[in-house]
Design a protein around this motif. Structure first.
Motif, PDB file in Angstrom:
ATOM      1  N   PHE A 155       3.367   5.792  -3.220  1.00  0.00           N
ATOM      2  CA  PHE A 155       4.236   6.496  -4.045  1.00  0.00           C
ATOM      3  C   PHE A 155       4.197   6.679  -5.436  1.00  0.00           C
ATOM      4  O   PHE A 155       4.482   7.415  -6.240  1.00  0.00           O
ATOM      5  CB  PHE A 155       5.784   6.128  -3.713  1.00  0.00           C
ATOM      6  N   HIS A 156       3.852   5.138  -5.924  1.00  0.00           N
ATOM      7  CA  HIS A 156       3.445   5.175  -7.452  1.00  0.00           C
ATOM      8  C   HIS A 156       2.453   6.115  -8.070  1.00  0.00           C
ATOM      9  O   HIS A 156       2.562   6.879  -8.990  1.00  0.00           O
ATOM     10  CB  HIS A 156       3.188   3.672  -7.641  1.00  0.00           C
ATOM     11  N   TYR A 205       6.486   7.111  -9.173  1.00  0.00           N
ATOM     12  CA  TYR A 205       7.378   6.248  -9.258  1.00  0.00           C
ATOM     13  C   TYR A 205       6.996   4.845  -9.975  1.00  0.00           C
ATOM     14  O   TYR A 205       5.752   4.423  -9.605  1.00  0.00           O
ATOM     15  CB  TYR A 205       7.935   5.812  -7.777  1.00  0.00           C
ATOM     16  N   GLN A 206       7.916   4.519 -10.566  1.00  0.00           N
ATOM     17  CA  GLN A 206       7.634   3.338 -11.653  1.00  0.00           C
ATOM     18  C   GLN A 206       8.324   1.930 -11.429  1.00  0.00           C
ATOM     19  O   GLN A 206       9.594   2.387 -11.116  1.00  0.00           O
ATOM     20  CB  GLN A 206       7.631   3.612 -13.240  1.00  0.00           C
ATOM     21  N   CYS A 207       7.799   0.996 -11.219  1.00  0.00           N
ATOM     22  CA  CYS A 207       8.669  -0.196 -11.318  1.00  0.00           C
ATOM     23  C   CYS A 207       8.436  -0.787 -12.770  1.00  0.00           C
ATOM     24  O   CYS A 207       7.596  -1.551 -13.058  1.00  0.00           O
ATOM     25  CB  CYS A 207       8.290  -1.446 -10.339  1.00  0.00           C
ATOM     26  N   LEU A 208       9.487  -0.399 -13.664  1.00  0.00           N
ATOM     27  CA  LEU A 208       9.323  -0.939 -15.010  1.00  0.00           C
ATOM     28  C   LEU A 208       9.942  -2.384 -15.256  1.00  0.00           C
ATOM     29  O   LEU A 208      10.478  -3.031 -14.291  1.00  0.00           O
ATOM     30  CB  LEU A 208      10.362   0.148 -15.786  1.00  0.00           C
ATOM     31  N   PRO A 209       9.499  -2.848 -16.569  1.00  0.00           N
ATOM     32  CA  PRO A 209       9.523  -4.120 -16.510  1.00  0.00           C
ATOM     33  C   PRO A 209      11.328  -4.670 -16.683  1.00  0.00           C
ATOM     34  O   PRO A 209      11.871  -3.817 -17.141  1.00  0.00           O
ATOM     35  CB  PRO A 209       9.011  -4.482 -17.988  1.00  0.00           C
ATOM     36  N   ASP A 261       0.875  -1.207   0.088  1.00  0.00           N
ATOM     37  CA  ASP A 261       0.008  -0.045   0.030  1.00  0.00           C
ATOM     38  C   ASP A 261       0.898   1.352   0.054  1.00  0.00           C
ATOM     39  O   ASP A 261       0.600   2.201  -0.764  1.00  0.00           O
ATOM     40  CB  ASP A 261      -1.013   0.032   1.342  1.00  0.00           C
ATOM     41  N   LYS A 262       1.956   1.221   0.793  1.00  0.00           N
ATOM     42  CA  LYS A 262       3.024   2.490   0.795  1.00  0.00           C
ATOM     43  C   LYS A 262       3.380   2.664  -0.322  1.00  0.00           C
ATOM     44  O   LYS A 262       3.739   3.732  -0.972  1.00  0.00           O
ATOM     45  CB  LYS A 262       3.676   2.440   1.887  1.00  0.00           C
ATOM     46  N   TRP A 263       4.049   1.829  -0.896  1.00  0.00           N
ATOM     47  CA  TRP A 263       4.497   1.753  -2.580  1.00  0.00           C
ATOM     48  C   TRP A 263       3.632   2.086  -3.396  1.00  0.00           C
ATOM     49  O   TRP A 263       3.942   3.257  -4.316  1.00  0.00           O
ATOM     50  CB  TRP A 263       5.088   0.213  -2.940  1.00  0.00           C
ATOM     51  N   ASN A 264       2.434   1.728  -3.398  1.00  0.00           N
ATOM     52  CA  ASN A 264       1.397   2.133  -4.354  1.00  0.00           C
ATOM     53  C   ASN A 264       0.998   3.536  -4.096  1.00  0.00           C
ATOM     54  O   ASN A 264       0.643   4.432  -5.338  1.00  0.00           O
ATOM     55  CB  ASN A 264      -0.129   1.272  -4.032  1.00  0.00           C
TER      56      ASN A 264
END
Length: 222
Positions: free
Chosen positions: A39-40, A45-49, A34-37
């Motif tokens: 920031f996204h 903030y992106q966690c790219l492939p 949830d906290k990462w979401n």
């Protein structure tokens, strides 16, 4: 306590990371995302492939510790860097050693024997911007630079010291032994996304530090 992993800033304008009995968070625990979401969603903030070798550059981008960090860790200046360079040159044929690129931190802090700031040292490679350096990189080799976290989010392999927040997703320098394009790099570390979730749980805004929320978390989770 220092700049956060995501949305950093002093004076209450951003987040701060706090590590209990350590320089940075090198542990890993399963936590909700949830906290990462947040920031996204709120800060993009992106966690790219994850990228295949064919989708990355060729350079082996090395990010040594600053003079201040070497002092803090009680290591000789350039001791870590010299070791990494020596190992890589023993693994790579001479024709491939052009790929080794050392990038110092812009305005690198230099300190005296008591940790007092002497100067902010300039280096010629500051002319190359970081996005270009990462785009040209096959992997990032870092002592503790937060650039390793940026590379991880971009799907670029990292090789770090035990003092990096990315140590739990780090490859080993030995992957280059007899390999110029390590096949191991094609496989995404299983802890990549859990690491982002966990790091997001280890930073706070000033209000959460002042009201004791951060302190309580540090006692319960670390």
């Amino acid at each position: 306590m220092d700049h956060a992993y995501f949305c950093p800033g002093y004076g209450g304008k951003g987040f701060m990371r706090i590590t209990k009995n350590g320089h940075t968070c090198t542990s890993l625990r399963d936590v909700p995302k949830d906290k990462w979401n947040g920031f996204h969603k709120n800060y993009d903030y992106q966690c790219l492939p994850w990228r295949h070798n064919s989708e990355r550059g060729k350079n082996i981008l090395i990010l040594p510790p600053t003079g201040a960090v070497s002092w803090f860790m009680d290591e000789e200046p350039d001791e870590w860097l010299d070791g990494v360079l020596s190992t890589l040159k023993s693994y790579l044929p001479e024709s491939d050693q052009w790929r080794i690129v050392v990038r110092r931190k812009p305005n690198e802090p230099q300190v005296d024997g008591d940790g007092n700031l002497l100067e902010l040292k300039q280096y010629p490679n500051e002319a190359q911007d970081l996005p270009t350096a990462l785009n040209d990189a096959q992997c990032v080799v870092a002592y503790n630079s937060m650039v390793a976290l940026e590379a991880t989010m971009k799907g670029i392999p990292v090789i770090t010291s035990e003092n990096s927040c990315c140590v739990r997703v780090s490859f080993n320098l030995d992957v280059y032994k007899n390999q110029c394009d390590p096949q191991e790099f094609n496989m995404e570390p299983i802890n990549r996304k859990p690491l982002l979730y966990w790091l997001a749980y280890n930073q706070w805004k000033r209000s959460s530090i002042e009201d004791g929320t951060a302190w309580q978390h540090l006692q319960e989770m670390n």
